[in-house]
Design an enzyme around this catalytic site. Sequence first.
Site, mmCIF file in Angstrom:
data_model
loop_
_atom_site.group_PDB
_atom_site.id
_atom_site.type_symbol
_atom_site.label_atom_id
_atom_site.label_comp_id
_atom_site.label_asym_id
_atom_site.label_seq_id
_atom_site.Cartn_x
_atom_site.Cartn_y
_atom_site.Cartn_z
ATOM 1 N N TRP A 148 -1.150 24.910 22.369
ATOM 2 C CA TRP A 148 -1.912 24.012 22.228
ATOM 3 C C TRP A 148 -1.267 22.769 22.043
ATOM 4 O O TRP A 148 -1.180 21.568 22.235
ATOM 5 C CB TRP A 148 -2.991 23.204 21.033
ATOM 6 C CG TRP A 148 -2.565 23.351 19.488
ATOM 7 C CD1 TRP A 148 -3.036 25.114 19.395
ATOM 8 C CD2 TRP A 148 -2.380 23.213 18.851
ATOM 9 N NE1 TRP A 148 -2.542 25.359 17.400
ATOM 10 C CE2 TRP A 148 -1.760 24.366 17.970
ATOM 11 C CE3 TRP A 148 -1.685 22.276 19.274
ATOM 12 C CZ2 TRP A 148 -0.919 23.386 16.682
ATOM 13 C CZ3 TRP A 148 -0.923 21.305 17.961
ATOM 14 C CH2 TRP A 148 -0.525 21.980 15.938
ATOM 15 N N ASN A 149 0.291 23.057 21.469
ATOM 16 C CA ASN A 149 0.947 21.876 20.995
ATOM 17 C C ASN A 149 1.928 21.596 22.370
ATOM 18 O O ASN A 149 2.020 20.217 22.158
ATOM 19 C CB ASN A 149 2.413 22.024 20.007
ATOM 20 C CG ASN A 149 3.589 23.242 20.512
ATOM 21 O OD1 ASN A 149 3.234 23.976 21.148
ATOM 22 N ND2 ASN A 149 3.925 24.015 19.753
ATOM 23 N N ARG A 157 6.498 26.472 31.384
ATOM 24 C CA ARG A 157 7.688 27.638 30.832
ATOM 25 C C ARG A 157 8.096 29.110 31.452
ATOM 26 O O ARG A 157 9.174 29.613 31.452
ATOM 27 C CB ARG A 157 8.383 26.977 29.322
ATOM 28 C CG ARG A 157 9.241 27.368 29.355
ATOM 29 C CD ARG A 157 9.913 26.697 28.355
ATOM 30 N NE ARG A 157 9.523 27.845 27.069
ATOM 31 C CZ ARG A 157 10.020 26.763 25.572
ATOM 32 N NH1 ARG A 157 10.455 25.782 25.565
ATOM 33 N NH2 ARG A 157 9.493 27.414 24.445
ATOM 34 N N LYS A 172 -3.652 33.095 29.382
ATOM 35 C CA LYS A 172 -4.571 32.777 28.319
ATOM 36 C C LYS A 172 -4.567 31.486 27.626
ATOM 37 O O LYS A 172 -3.212 31.103 27.033
ATOM 38 C CB LYS A 172 -5.068 33.972 27.193
ATOM 39 C CG LYS A 172 -6.643 32.799 26.295
ATOM 40 C CD LYS A 172 -6.375 34.270 25.299
ATOM 41 C CE LYS A 172 -5.431 33.684 23.719
ATOM 42 N NZ LYS A 172 -5.699 32.592 23.594
ATOM 43 N N GLY A 226 3.648 31.068 20.544
ATOM 44 C CA GLY A 226 2.280 30.944 18.900
ATOM 45 C C GLY A 226 3.380 31.114 17.692
ATOM 46 O O GLY A 226 4.717 31.535 17.420
ATOM 47 N N SER A 227 2.324 31.690 16.855
ATOM 48 C CA SER A 227 3.299 32.009 15.128
ATOM 49 C C SER A 227 3.283 33.238 15.208
ATOM 50 O O SER A 227 3.093 34.305 16.567
ATOM 51 C CB SER A 227 2.315 32.098 14.308
ATOM 52 O OG SER A 227 0.821 32.848 14.249
ATOM 53 N N GLU A 248 7.843 34.112 21.404
ATOM 54 C CA GLU A 248 8.681 32.132 21.452
ATOM 55 C C GLU A 248 7.703 32.107 20.188
ATOM 56 O O GLU A 248 6.285 31.911 20.005
ATOM 57 C CB GLU A 248 8.147 31.830 22.098
ATOM 58 C CG GLU A 248 9.345 32.308 23.436
ATOM 59 C CD GLU A 248 10.681 31.481 23.550
ATOM 60 O OE1 GLU A 248 11.510 31.365 21.732
ATOM 61 O OE2 GLU A 248 11.222 31.696 23.545
ATOM 62 N N LEU A 249 8.504 32.492 18.311
ATOM 63 C CA LEU A 249 7.202 32.526 17.565
ATOM 64 C C LEU A 249 8.045 31.524 16.406
ATOM 65 O O LEU A 249 8.921 30.443 16.891
ATOM 66 C CB LEU A 249 7.760 34.210 16.901
ATOM 67 C CG LEU A 249 7.498 35.097 17.487
ATOM 68 C CD1 LEU A 249 7.161 36.502 17.056
ATOM 69 C CD2 LEU A 249 5.480 35.438 18.249
ATOM 70 N N ARG A 276 9.241 14.195 17.627
ATOM 71 C CA ARG A 276 8.631 14.569 18.655
ATOM 72 C C ARG A 276 7.358 15.699 18.194
ATOM 73 O O ARG A 276 6.795 16.481 17.869
ATOM 74 C CB ARG A 276 10.193 14.898 19.690
ATOM 75 C CG ARG A 276 10.151 16.569 19.100
ATOM 76 C CD ARG A 276 11.540 16.628 20.723
ATOM 77 N NE ARG A 276 11.619 17.428 21.323
ATOM 78 C CZ ARG A 276 11.159 18.247 21.593
ATOM 79 N NH1 ARG A 276 11.128 19.597 20.985
ATOM 80 N NH2 ARG A 276 10.871 18.891 22.910
ATOM 81 N N CYS A 282 7.441 23.999 17.601
ATOM 82 C CA CYS A 282 8.276 25.654 16.277
ATOM 83 C C CYS A 282 10.455 24.367 16.160
ATOM 84 O O CYS A 282 10.168 25.360 15.676
ATOM 85 C CB CYS A 282 8.586 26.378 16.977
ATOM 86 S SG CYS A 282 8.571 26.822 18.837
ATOM 87 N N GLU A 379 6.552 27.450 7.973
ATOM 88 C CA GLU A 379 5.987 26.251 8.949
ATOM 89 C C GLU A 379 5.227 24.711 8.690
ATOM 90 O O GLU A 379 4.473 25.436 8.850
ATOM 91 C CB GLU A 379 5.773 26.629 10.582
ATOM 92 C CG GLU A 379 6.404 26.488 11.365
ATOM 93 C CD GLU A 379 5.823 26.825 12.833
ATOM 94 O OE1 GLU A 379 5.204 27.775 12.742
ATOM 95 O OE2 GLU A 379 7.144 26.525 13.809
ATOM 96 N N SER A 439 16.121 20.874 24.015
ATOM 97 C CA SER A 439 15.084 21.669 24.809
ATOM 98 C C SER A 439 15.539 21.427 26.265
ATOM 99 O O SER A 439 15.564 20.395 26.305
ATOM 100 C CB SER A 439 13.745 21.214 24.869
ATOM 101 O OG SER A 439 13.355 22.180 23.348
HETATM 102 C C1 SIN Z 1 7.679 24.511 20.154
HETATM 103 O O1 SIN Z 1 7.773 23.865 19.812
HETATM 104 O O2 SIN Z 1 6.922 25.166 20.933
HETATM 105 C C2 SIN Z 1 8.639 23.874 22.272
HETATM 106 C C3 SIN Z 1 9.419 23.286 22.023
HETATM 107 C C4 SIN Z 1 10.264 22.039 23.107
HETATM 108 O O3 SIN Z 1 10.094 23.290 23.882
HETATM 109 O O4 SIN Z 1 11.281 21.369 22.645
#
Ligand code: SIN
Length: 475
Positions: A148-149, A157, A172, A226-227, A248-249, A276, A282, A379, A439
């Site tokens: 969701w972030n 991506r 999903k 996600g986590s 991507e954790l 940001r 993450c 985290e 990024s």
């Molecule tokens: C993320 O926090 O999952 C991605 C951050 C980013 O792509 O800059």
Amino acid sequence: MQTQMLIDGRWTDGPDSERIEVLDPATGDGIAEVAAGGPAEAAAACDAAAAAQPAWAEAAPRVRSEILRDCHRILMEHSDELADLITLEHGKPRADAVGEVAYAAEFFRWNAEETVRIHGTIGTAPGGDKRIITRHPPVGVVVMITPWNFPAAMITRKLAPALGAGNTVVVKPPREAPLTALRVGELLAEAGVPPGVVNLVPTTASGPWFDAAVDHRAVRMVSFTGSTEVGRVLLRRCADRVLKTVMELGGNAPFVVFADADLEAAVTGAMVAKMRHSAETCTAANRFFVEEPAHDEFVERLAAAMGSMKVGSGFDPDVTCGPMINPAAVTNIDRLVQGAINGGASAVTGGSAIGGPGFFYEPTVLGGVDPAAPITREEIFGPVAPVVSFTDTDAMIAAANDTEMGLIGYVYTEDLARGLNVSERIEAGMVGLNRGAVSDPAAPFGGMKQSGLGREGASEGIYEFCETQYIAADW
Ligand code: SIN
């Protein structure tokens, strides 16, 4: 506003009883009800993706590439509308949301260019008995679970390289923020993505949904952001069918400031690395290590910058920190902050949740943090900067690496040789050297250790969605 799910090119409601209530985190009010699917809808979406995949894979790379280019164009043309949706359901300041749309769209432009450059190799075997030919066909049907972030960018991506390589997908979207994903799905169809190539099925029952997808015969790969905790569960389940994965954790990023750093630049970078997208990334700096002679001044400047942030609705143009995603997030942040304070830390600025309506937390700087406190190991995913000072570089690097995570680190110093040396010693997939943001769709995003498997973006990103086939040839 699109609130239905997308299966085989058709927008449809799921079972009548299943709806997801989407909340505005700035007020706590409901903003929409979204159709939710269960195992049957997940399986139907996999059927659709399986049926669409051969024709999509056989389309000329140039054809897929042009469609991806049109996806970039259409997302940019709808930037304002998508940014509004992102701020509405996620809460981030609108300027961040506009930035996210450009970032999200760029994955299509980058991968349009990569789509026509998926190369194989040909060579002669050392024994001279055969030619070794390698090629990279698509994996097939890919299941994607997105967070969701970044309601737009974390989908694109994955989608852009997967489609470029000739895969079809079942997504999903996050239940907390599904509206942007559904609108992106509509726009991709308008841009020419054929029916069945992208299927979007929100759900309230993630476990049964995922079981149905993993057990579907056509599914060959799972890509998850996600986590780490959830990633481990999904990896175990993927093992049942030996599915390819990209994970991507979580992160626990160290942000290192040496005394010779340009402190103004370091604070600016720290604010970017920490704040940001309202600190819900993450990649967020989770622990600040500041060399002793610079410690007090850095803390003072960082506290001034954090303390002057305006917290509120992301639609207010003066707001620089939006709400957290839900009340549980606020509770978790406060648990870590109060734990640190009880362990001897002091709140130089902030240190408390802000009462409702909405789910807000004060931008906080903590000084004198015990290096073993839970806030340095978990985290935070919120606007809190714990700072510890260091005198010995080797000990600091050992502390920075004393974590299961290895997503990203940041280093600030005017001494480039030291900066590169320390960057190489940080156990992380990405390092920002004198930069608070790394990024870029053209760069490989991903973690070492328990922060993940595989990479997204760059040239590596599209090959993650490919198989390698070797043909031993004689002629
Ligand atoms: C993320 O926090 O999952 C991605 C951050 C980013 O792509 O800059």
